[in-house]
Design an enzyme around this catalytic site. Structure first.
Site, PDB file in Angstrom:
ATOM      1  N   LYS A  56       0.841  -1.197   0.000  1.00 12.58           N
ATOM      2  CA  LYS A  56       0.000   0.000   0.000  1.00 12.58           C
ATOM      3  C   LYS A  56       0.876   1.247   0.000  1.00 12.58           C
ATOM      4  O   LYS A  56       0.643   2.191  -0.753  1.00 12.58           O
ATOM      5  CB  LYS A  56      -0.932  -0.005   1.224  1.00 12.58           C
ATOM      6  CG  LYS A  56      -2.091  -0.982   1.062  1.00 12.58           C
ATOM      7  CD  LYS A  56      -2.866  -1.191   2.343  1.00 12.58           C
ATOM      8  CE  LYS A  56      -3.881  -2.314   2.142  1.00 12.58           C
ATOM      9  NZ  LYS A  56      -4.531  -2.770   3.362  1.00 12.58           N
ATOM     10  N   GLN A  63      -4.437  -1.771   9.607  1.00 10.59           N
ATOM     11  CA  GLN A  63      -4.388  -3.096   8.965  1.00 10.59           C
ATOM     12  C   GLN A  63      -5.005  -4.161   9.875  1.00 10.59           C
ATOM     13  O   GLN A  63      -4.666  -4.249  11.049  1.00 10.59           O
ATOM     14  CB  GLN A  63      -2.920  -3.434   8.629  1.00 10.59           C
ATOM     15  CG  GLN A  63      -2.744  -4.709   7.850  1.00 10.59           C
ATOM     16  CD  GLN A  63      -3.362  -4.648   6.446  1.00 10.59           C
ATOM     17  OE1 GLN A  63      -3.266  -3.656   5.746  1.00 10.59           O
ATOM     18  NE2 GLN A  63      -4.015  -5.734   6.053  1.00 10.59           N
ATOM     19  N   ASP A  72     -10.955   3.331   4.079  1.00  9.21           N
ATOM     20  CA  ASP A  72     -11.385   1.932   3.933  1.00  9.21           C
ATOM     21  C   ASP A  72     -12.913   1.849   3.811  1.00  9.21           C
ATOM     22  O   ASP A  72     -13.455   0.828   3.401  1.00  9.21           O
ATOM     23  CB  ASP A  72     -10.968   1.129   5.180  1.00  9.21           C
ATOM     24  CG  ASP A  72      -9.765   0.236   4.906  1.00  9.21           C
ATOM     25  OD1 ASP A  72      -9.500  -0.055   3.727  1.00  9.21           O
ATOM     26  OD2 ASP A  72      -9.115  -0.166   5.883  1.00  9.21           O
TER      27      ASP A  72
END
Ligand code: NDP
Length: 298
Positions: free
Chosen positions: A52, A96, A119
């Site tokens: 990422k 994460q 997200d």
């Protein structure tokens, strides 16, 4: 039969994002920034996080990876998030998953400002998405990537029957909700299947668009697919393969070899939905930056 090439689409999209980031920087003299927090040493998570950050930098955005030890307390993590929420140089925040067991994932989701929740997991973003207020939310990255694929391949979705297999909060539910909405690449009649669904093949065989997000290798077989259907395979499963150095290969939820004989279009695994997820994370981060700077369009 069309192979929907997520690798190519995500590469095109990242190039477009790079140009958009540059235009934004010229306009504002500041840079979009993504902060990724990882707690603990899970090797797979470390690979995802590094990927990422790398993609973010390649697009010209700033990325900060914050590595916290396994024993970090929930309150320490929440304090870190509060700092990032108030940092004007950070436009996207991601924690994460999975988190160590002593940390409550819900508390973490709630602690991220909805305006930086790239997200798209915060209930405010989920709620706005369900209401169809897509310009006021972040759409979770995997379903968003699938919409992008359907759109770029000009898949005709209006009035079609879309069957989504899987009802997780990060894939199945948002996917089904989006396909129900009155948008360019949605506007479907939607059926959602899950582990308690009876006669699943009967339902999947009715699908014009079949989206599999189950987590079981090769679950969707040829006899479950209507000839001419568009098949989107979200699954990423490890299957033992002694011919590989690693001892495994990746397989989707769809039996690609046989289903591709009847589908009109299909996403491969790897190289289909997977590469789109990170690209949409970058798109959401840029979107957040543009909102923060009141930039409507470039
Ligand atoms: P979850 O395990 O959270 O959800 C799986 C869903 O599939 C559940 O709703 C479950 O039903 C349903 N399911 C499981 N087994 C069956 C069965 N035998 N029959 C019918 N339904 C079943 O998984 P995720 O949604 O997080 O992920 C799904 C897959 O997609 C995984 O392979 C994952 O690795 C992959 N993935 C890929 C991403 C990408 O970027 N390409 C991103 C995210 C996930 P129930 O609710 O009843 O338990």
């Amino acid at each position: 039969m069309i192979i929907i090439d997520g690798k190519q689409v995500s590469s095109d999209l990242r190039k477009e994002l790079k140009a958009a980031v540059e235009a934004c920087m010229q306009k504002t003299k500041s840079v979009p920034g993504l902060a990724v927090i990882i707690v603990g040493q899970d090797p797979a998570s470390q690979v995802y996080v590094r990927n990422k950050a790398k993609n973010c930098k390649e697009t010209g955005m700033n990325s900060t990876v914050i590595e916290l030890p396994e024993e970090t307390s929930q309150s320490e993590l929440l304090a870190k998030l509060e700092k990032l929420n108030n940092d004007p140089d950070v436009h996207g925040i991601l924690v994460q998953q999975p988190l160590p067991r002593h940390i409550d994932e819900y508390a973490v989701t709630m602690a991220i400002s909805p305006s930086k929740d790239v997200d798209g997991f915060h209930p405010e973003n989920v709620g706005q998405m369900v209401l169809g207020n897509l310009d006021r939310c972040f759409i979770s990255c995997t379903p968003y990537g699938i919409l992008e694929l359907l759109s770029r391949y000009s898949i005709d979705t209006k009035g079609k029957h879309c069957v989504v297999v899987g009802r997780s909060n990060i894939v199945g539910k948002p996917m089904a909700n989006l396909m129900l909405q009155k948008l360019k690449s949605t506007n479907c009649t939607v059926t959602v299947c899950h582990s308690a669904t009876r006669n699943m093949p009967e339902l999947t065989r009715q699908a014009d668009i079949l989206i599999a997000a189950i987590g079981q290798a090769n679950f969707i077989t040829k006899d479950m697919v209507k000839p001419g259907a568009v098949v989107i395979d979200v699954g990423i499963n490890r299957v033992e393969d002694s011919s590989r150095k690693s001892g495994y290969r990746l397989a989707g939820d769809v039996d690609y070899e046989h289903v591709s004989e009847v589908a009109s279009a299909i996403t491969p695994v790897p190289g289909g939905v997977g590469p789109m997820t990170i690209a949409m994370l970058l798109k959401n981060t840029l979107q957040s930056f543009m909102r923060a700077h009141s930039i409507q369009a470039l």
